[in-house]
Structures are given as C-alpha cells and as structure tokens.
Design a protein around this motif. Sequence first.
Motif, PDB file in Angstrom:
ATOM      1  N   ILE A 400       0.862  -1.178   0.000  1.00  0.00           N
ATOM      2  CA  ILE A 400       0.000   0.000   0.000  1.00  0.00           C
ATOM      3  C   ILE A 400       0.899   1.229   0.000  1.00  0.00           C
ATOM      4  CG2 ILE A 400      -1.706   1.298   1.318  1.00  0.00           C
ATOM      5  CD1 ILE A 400      -2.677  -1.344   2.486  1.00  0.00           C
ATOM      6  N   VAL A 401       0.710   2.087  -0.952  1.00  0.00           N
ATOM      7  CA  VAL A 401       1.476   3.339  -1.007  1.00  0.00           C
ATOM      8  C   VAL A 401       0.711   4.378  -0.196  1.00  0.00           C
ATOM      9  CG1 VAL A 401       2.358   5.167  -2.485  1.00  0.00           C
ATOM     10  CG2 VAL A 401       2.493   2.778  -3.233  1.00  0.00           C
ATOM     11  N   PHE A 402       1.330   4.885   0.861  1.00  0.00           N
ATOM     12  CA  PHE A 402       0.644   5.804   1.773  1.00  0.00           C
ATOM     13  C   PHE A 402       1.557   6.970   2.138  1.00  0.00           C
ATOM     14  CE2 PHE A 402       3.155   3.146   4.490  1.00  0.00           C
ATOM     15  CZ  PHE A 402       3.454   3.901   5.609  1.00  0.00           C
ATOM     16  N   LYS A 403       0.984   7.965   2.781  1.00  0.00           N
ATOM     17  CA  LYS A 403       1.733   9.103   3.289  1.00  0.00           C
ATOM     18  C   LYS A 403       1.516   9.215   4.789  1.00  0.00           C
ATOM     19  CE  LYS A 403       0.162  12.512   0.850  1.00  0.00           C
ATOM     20  NZ  LYS A 403       0.052  13.887   0.294  1.00  0.00           N
ATOM     21  N   ALA A 404       2.474   9.846   5.460  1.00  0.00           N
ATOM     22  CA  ALA A 404       2.343  10.111   6.896  1.00  0.00           C
ATOM     23  C   ALA A 404       2.994  11.459   7.203  1.00  0.00           C
ATOM     24  CB  ALA A 404       2.995   9.008   7.716  1.00  0.00           C
ATOM     25  N   GLN A 405       2.358  12.210   8.084  1.00  0.00           N
ATOM     26  CA  GLN A 405       2.884  13.494   8.538  1.00  0.00           C
ATOM     27  C   GLN A 405       3.192  13.420  10.024  1.00  0.00           C
ATOM     28  OE1 GLN A 405      -0.475  16.002   6.922  1.00  0.00           O
ATOM     29  NE2 GLN A 405       1.227  17.389   6.528  1.00  0.00           N
ATOM     30  N   LEU A 406       4.290  14.058  10.427  1.00  0.00           N
ATOM     31  CA  LEU A 406       4.638  14.174  11.836  1.00  0.00           C
ATOM     32  C   LEU A 406       4.364  15.613  12.260  1.00  0.00           C
ATOM     33  CD1 LEU A 406       5.880  12.776  14.327  1.00  0.00           C
ATOM     34  CD2 LEU A 406       8.108  13.629  13.568  1.00  0.00           C
ATOM     35  N   ILE A 436       1.738  14.067  16.691  1.00  0.00           N
ATOM     36  CA  ILE A 436       0.676  13.327  16.005  1.00  0.00           C
ATOM     37  C   ILE A 436       1.242  12.781  14.697  1.00  0.00           C
ATOM     38  CG2 ILE A 436      -1.555  13.471  14.828  1.00  0.00           C
ATOM     39  CD1 ILE A 436      -1.840  13.610  17.812  1.00  0.00           C
ATOM     40  N   LEU A 437       1.075  11.482  14.493  1.00  0.00           N
ATOM     41  CA  LEU A 437       1.366  10.878  13.196  1.00  0.00           C
ATOM     42  C   LEU A 437       0.050  10.768  12.442  1.00  0.00           C
ATOM     43  CD1 LEU A 437       3.930   8.022  13.937  1.00  0.00           C
ATOM     44  CD2 LEU A 437       4.222   9.858  12.273  1.00  0.00           C
ATOM     45  N   ARG A 438      -0.055  11.475  11.331  1.00  0.00           N
ATOM     46  CA  ARG A 438      -1.286  11.455  10.539  1.00  0.00           C
ATOM     47  C   ARG A 438      -1.066  10.605   9.292  1.00  0.00           C
ATOM     48  NH1 ARG A 438      -3.893  16.983  10.162  1.00  0.00           N
ATOM     49  NH2 ARG A 438      -4.549  16.246  12.235  1.00  0.00           N
ATOM     50  N   TYR A 439      -1.725   9.456   9.262  1.00  0.00           N
ATOM     51  CA  TYR A 439      -1.620   8.546   8.131  1.00  0.00           C
ATOM     52  C   TYR A 439      -2.680   8.899   7.088  1.00  0.00           C
ATOM     53  CZ  TYR A 439       1.045   5.609  11.387  1.00  0.00           C
ATOM     54  OH  TYR A 439       1.967   5.132  12.285  1.00  0.00           O
ATOM     55  N   SER A 440      -2.268   8.887   5.831  1.00  0.00           N
ATOM     56  CA  SER A 440      -3.177   9.135   4.722  1.00  0.00           C
ATOM     57  C   SER A 440      -3.149   7.906   3.813  1.00  0.00           C
ATOM     58  CB  SER A 440      -2.753  10.383   3.947  1.00  0.00           C
ATOM     59  OG  SER A 440      -3.587  10.610   2.833  1.00  0.00           O
ATOM     60  N   LEU A 441      -4.255   7.132   3.842  1.00  0.00           N
ATOM     61  CA  LEU A 441      -4.324   5.878   3.099  1.00  0.00           C
ATOM     62  C   LEU A 441      -5.265   6.031   1.911  1.00  0.00           C
ATOM     63  CD1 LEU A 441      -4.817   3.405   6.101  1.00  0.00           C
ATOM     64  CD2 LEU A 441      -2.695   4.372   5.223  1.00  0.00           C
ATOM     65  N   PRO A 442      -4.864   5.611   0.729  1.00  0.00           N
ATOM     66  CA  PRO A 442      -5.769   5.680  -0.429  1.00  0.00           C
ATOM     67  C   PRO A 442      -6.971   4.765  -0.224  1.00  0.00           C
ATOM     68  CG  PRO A 442      -3.495   5.266  -1.106  1.00  0.00           C
ATOM     69  CD  PRO A 442      -3.547   5.077   0.370  1.00  0.00           C
TER      70      PRO A 442
END
Length: 540
Positions: A400-406, A436-442
């Motif tokens: 899964i290709v995802f993004k995360a922000q710290l 906060i780790l914010r995960y962004s999943l397609p």
Amino acid sequence: MLRYVGSVFAGVLLIGGISGWAQSQSDSQTAPPPPPAAGASSAQDKARPDYQPAPFTFRAESRVVLTDVTVTDSHGNPVRGLPKGAFRVFDNGKPQKIDSFQEHSAQPGEKAEPIAAAASGNTFSNAYLKSLPPTLNVVVIDISNLGLSDQMYLNYELTKFFEQVPLNQPIAMYLRAGSGCFLVQDFTADRSLLQAALRRAIPRFPPTGREWLSELDTMHRLAISLGQFQGRKNVIWFSGGSTLFSGDWWLMDNYSDWRILYDELEQERIALYPVDARGLGMTPHVGQHMLMAEMAQATGGQAVYNNNGFKEAMTRILDTDRNYYTLTYSPSEFKRDNKYHKVRVEMADGSHYQLSYRQGYFADGSIGGTADLIERPRPRTRILSDGQRITLPSLGDQQIVFKAQLLAADSPEATQAKVNATIPAPKSRRGSKPYILRYSLPFSDIVTTPGSGQENGLQQIKVAVASMQLSSVGTPLEKRAELVQLTTTDQNAQAGAGRVILIDQPVNIGKDDAYLYLGVWDQTSGRTGTVTVPIPGAKR
C-alpha cells in the motif's frame, strides 16, 4: 461518510513486514489470507512505460531452477545482446534444456523517483515503490568488526561515490551496529539523502561483545525485509570481516544454518557482494576472505578484498549487475533427496567471458528464486449487501502506497483538521514531547467487507497503523500499533477513487529518537505498506 468504530491493540514487528500483527488479535477476529505468491508481472510492473511481458510462467509443481547470470569481458564491461543459444547449463555435470531466457539491460536515461519527502521535512511516503527498477541495490554498512579509522576511510570513499551515483539507480542503506541491522535510508537516487544517511551511519564506536554476534541472523532479517520486492537484489556488504572468527570456531562448522540461509537468499533472488572495508593491509585475513568468497559464490555475487578502491568497486558492481540474463530450467530426473546440486553455466562457443551466477542449490523442496514466476491465484469474488458481486484482484504481494505526517500535538494543523479516526494517546514518556502521526491511506487500496448486525447495510474497513521510534543504533524506544475499525456505505466504498482515509496516531518523540518505522496493514486483503525515515532534526 466514514464512521469510526474503535481501535484494538496489535503487536508489531520491526523487520520483515507487519502482517504478523494478526497473531496478537483475539480468536473472534478474522486473520488475513496469506499473501499470494508473486507473479512474473505485477500491476506495478505493467504501469511502467517500458514494460515487456515476461516470456515465462511456471507453477510450483516441480523444481524450477532460476539463475541470474552476469557476463563481463576481460575489462569488466558487461556483455549485452547474447541470445539464448549462447549459453549452456549443467546440473551436476548433466546438460540441461534452458526452458526460458530473458535479458535485462539498463535503459539509458531511465529515472527512478526518490523517496517522497515534503520540503518541510515532516511528510513521508513509500511512493518510491511506483518506480523501482527491476534490479535493486542495497548497501549494508557493518561496523560490528570495523574500527574507527577504517570507517572514516569508508565514509570518504562512499561519499565520493554518492556524489556521482546515477539518477536512475536508487539505493537503500542499512546499518549493522550490533546484533540487529536496520534501515537508515530507503530506496532513493537522491544524492543528498544518501550522503546525509551515510553521515548519520558512520563513523561511530564499534559495539562491544562482537564475538557473540552472528551474520546469519542479520542476513535472515535482511532477506525477509527485501523479500517484499520482486526481481534481483544486490547486497553490497561493507564490513571488517566476519565476527565468527572472533568467537568459537564451532560456529563455522554449523553448515546446516548456512544451508538454510542460502536457500532463503536464493528464494528471494539476493546476491551478496561482501567487501572488506579494511582495504589493502599488511595483516592477512585468509579465513575471513575465504568465507566472503564462499558467500559470494553461493549467492551469485562477487567478493572484494585487498582493495582500497571502494568507490570504483561500487561503480563496477552497479554498472555490471544492471545488465544480466535470467535462465530457468527443470532438472531432468530430479529427486528431492536433500543433496546439493552443482550448477555450471558456460558459453556455448567457448568465449572467455567472466560469468557470475549462483552455483548450486539443495534438492530439498525449496522453490528457489522462482517465486516471481509462480502463477497468481485467480481473483476473488465478493458479494455486497445488495447482492451485487464484485471481483477483487490478488494484491496481497503489492504494498500500500501511503503518506504520513509528523505534527506537533499542539499545532493548528494537528488540532483543527478533520480526520476519520483518532487513536487514544499513550502514556507520556520522560524527556519526550507529544506529536501526532497522521496517516493518509488511499481509499481505493483498502478492501471493504459487508457489515452485520447493527452495521448491516454498511461496509466495514479494518486497517492497522503502527509506529516505532528507533535510536541511532536501531534500538526500539517506543512502539505502538492499533487496529482501526471504520464503517461506510456501499456507495462510498464503490466511489473510493481519489479519496483518502485519515488516521491520527499520537506518539511521544524523545531526544534519543533518531528514526521512525511506520507501517499500515489492510486486515482484509493482507496488503501492507512500510517506510523507515530519519526523524527531522534528530541527533545521530
């Protein structure tokens, strides 16, 4: 609209994927199906503009031997354009019929996407997976037996190499600073990222108790980690020689452990290139160099020792092994007798080229390096609550290709944004700050299942998110993993393209935290995604 149902604690693994979290769930939860065997052509491959369908597909009903062969001339230059008839293959001295043949040749100007990182330095992604070449190169810096002066020279040589690394050759970097081996830089062709990772890795003091360390466990972990990628993987291992020579000699006699390791490396198509980072010295290291040569010969790589030109060695390895030939054959009169079979490949016309390849295998039932060639299972069918049938592709082997922000926990971006789920905060850790780790999943990458009971008519989503903070030597300092359950409507599930699922996971970041290991897991499909990144502003 997505509705947050709740989260359940899940265990976490540092290396080798995260689908093992299911083991800590209660018996009432359904574990994901095992990932299907990788096929010769993935959806990721087909998206490449230069994609060519592989000319072979095999079932795992009989032993198929796969051999990657690099061919170089007397000057060390790769030899391209050889036909199938140019090769002859022997198994225990008996000639074999080559069932399939494919040439892999580097394409000039082909670029690879570096690991995704926002300009602010707090956004991470594994989007590099979308543009990986068919051959991957991994640098392992092993300081368990390497002094400071040798580390400084290695730093100097690799810095020169990274200043001119081709932009179409992404490299990953691992550091072995003790009993473990951890990722300090994911695959990237960004020269500045590679140089920064090198500065974080060395020089540093070697670990104590090195006589009790073993390369076997390290290489096993590395094989698991690299097993998620298809194709050939070249591991260039810089070290001060094996630590096995620092401890009890009986460890050298335990050949069964090495046999298991070589089987595993063969199955994952990993070639080892051991490099003695002590360079050309006055002290002979005959035994260590013999072991390096054996490891290289057993896996299809080459050993480099008594040589100070590490930059030139790296250049030669990368240039040569982007150009190779893949041969497969089914041994005649094959028997699973656990005996060693010697493989010999030669030029049919007697040309005096230098051939490098894996020179044997054990007839023990292992499928060898043919996992990439096994036929995929058929797609599954799922029925929605209204009786509609939909077909799910077999995607368990694709990340899964995802993004995360710290984000700082008290920042407006963290407190004011609307997210689909927020996981409860952990207990505070002394000397740390909340983030906060914010995960962004397609949404389109997540598989939904029909709800039941009060959720009848809705679709369920079960995804796990995990984070682990590592010290500069790879020691886990804090780890969190939760299984998040959401619900949505059938209409939303079918219109998921372009949408994302946002999940906030509170974490504590301390002054000794140097790296973040992040992972996501779709419990229904079994698909996972991972990324390891340096923490912005962290000290080494």
